[in-house]
Design a protein around this motif. Structure first.
Motif, short mmCIF file in Angstrom:
data_model
loop_
_atom_site.label_atom_id
_atom_site.label_comp_id
_atom_site.label_asym_id
_atom_site.label_seq_id
_atom_site.Cartn_x
_atom_site.Cartn_y
_atom_site.Cartn_z
N HIS A 92 9.33 39.42 44.52
CA HIS A 92 10.59 39.75 45.25
C HIS A 92 9.83 41.25 45.09
CE1 HIS A 92 12.81 36.62 46.03
NE2 HIS A 92 12.51 35.82 44.63
N PRO A 93 10.64 42.00 46.28
CA PRO A 93 10.60 43.70 46.28
C PRO A 93 11.55 43.72 45.21
CG PRO A 93 11.85 42.73 47.88
CD PRO A 93 11.08 41.85 47.42
N GLY A 94 11.75 45.29 45.00
CA GLY A 94 13.03 46.15 44.36
C GLY A 94 13.16 46.64 43.90
N ILE A 95 13.88 47.53 42.79
CA ILE A 95 13.65 48.63 42.59
C ILE A 95 13.30 48.94 41.04
CG2 ILE A 95 15.75 51.33 42.15
CD1 ILE A 95 17.09 49.57 44.65
N ALA A 96 13.17 50.29 40.58
CA ALA A 96 12.59 49.88 38.98
C ALA A 96 13.37 51.77 38.72
CB ALA A 96 10.94 49.83 39.01
N CYS A 97 14.10 51.64 38.21
CA CYS A 97 14.92 51.74 37.61
C CYS A 97 14.37 53.02 36.02
CB CYS A 97 16.96 51.68 36.80
SG CYS A 97 17.41 51.44 38.17
N TYR A 98 14.29 54.49 36.08
CA TYR A 98 13.86 54.75 34.65
C TYR A 98 14.82 56.30 34.20
CZ TYR A 98 9.11 53.18 35.68
OH TYR A 98 8.25 52.46 36.76
N ASN A 99 14.88 56.11 32.79
CA ASN A 99 14.95 56.99 31.89
C ASN A 99 14.22 58.67 31.72
OD1 ASN A 99 17.98 56.17 31.72
ND2 ASN A 99 17.86 54.97 30.08
N LEU A 100 14.59 59.71 31.87
CA LEU A 100 14.06 60.53 31.98
C LEU A 100 14.50 61.42 30.31
CD1 LEU A 100 13.87 62.30 35.44
CD2 LEU A 100 12.14 60.30 34.30
N GLN A 101 13.69 61.64 29.68
CA GLN A 101 14.34 61.97 28.21
C GLN A 101 14.55 63.21 28.41
OE1 GLN A 101 14.44 59.46 26.50
NE2 GLN A 101 13.67 58.18 27.79
N GLY A 102 15.53 63.18 27.78
CA GLY A 102 15.70 64.99 27.96
C GLY A 102 16.59 65.74 29.33
N TRP A 103 17.00 64.45 29.81
CA TRP A 103 17.50 64.69 31.21
C TRP A 103 18.93 64.10 30.94
CZ3 TRP A 103 16.54 68.93 34.06
CH2 TRP A 103 15.90 69.93 33.83
N PRO A 104 20.07 64.80 31.60
CA PRO A 104 21.26 63.84 31.63
C PRO A 104 20.73 62.72 33.43
CG PRO A 104 21.92 65.82 32.93
CD PRO A 104 20.41 65.57 32.61
N VAL A 105 19.92 62.63 33.43
CA VAL A 105 19.28 61.98 35.12
C VAL A 105 19.00 60.65 34.58
CG1 VAL A 105 20.22 63.74 37.28
CG2 VAL A 105 17.93 63.14 36.19
#
Length: 147
Positions: A92-105
């Motif tokens: 299926h299609p989807g959305i990958a979510c990544y934490n960015l180290q050192g950033w609050p986003v």
């Protein structure tokens, strides 16, 4: 999507007031990744009412509420008990979510085919991105695996 079923929309969704200033510098992109990823997944055109309903750099807590509002399924790709959901979603299609180290986003990116995650552009490498969640609309039919 089942024939005759109404597609989800942004109607009725309310964003939490922002706690951070969305004018961060030093991050690649334009802080509209949530809008871009969700609109690509849901098939909402640029300039549509759903596209215009998004805000820049929404609060992290809104992501769970938005996922529920749109009826999406999510899984943690490294959490063993989510294996069955992950396997069912691969085509299926989807959305990958990544934490960015050192950033609050975090950063989100639309993936047309979850079996072959493209990952983030090289500009994000300095932030040591960690894939922590994948969102999928299981109502959409799987992609052709022979293509």
């Amino acid at each position: 999507m089942t024939p005759g079923a109404k597609s989800p929309t942004m109607e009725g969704f309310r964003w939490t007031p922002r706690r951070m200033d969305p004018t961060h510098t030093g991050l690649p992109g334009d802080l509209w990744c949530v809008r871009d990823a969700f609109c690509a997944l849901m098939g909402w055109a640029e300039g549509s009412a759903d596209w215009n309903a998004f805000i820049e750099a929404p609060a992290p807590g809104d992501m769970d509420r938005l996922t529920d509002h749109l009826g999406l399924t999510w899984f943690d790709p490294d959490y063993g008990p989510h294996r069955a959901v992950r396997e069912a979603a691969l085509d299926h299609p989807g959305i990958a979510c990544y934490n960015l180290q050192g950033w609050p986003v975090s950063h989100m990116v639309y993936e047309p085919y979850l079996r072959h995650l493209r990952g983030l552009p090289a500009a994000y490498a300095v932030f040591e991105p960690e894939l922590f969640r994948v969102l999928v609309d299981m109502r959409q039919p799987p992609r052709d695996t022979t293509a």
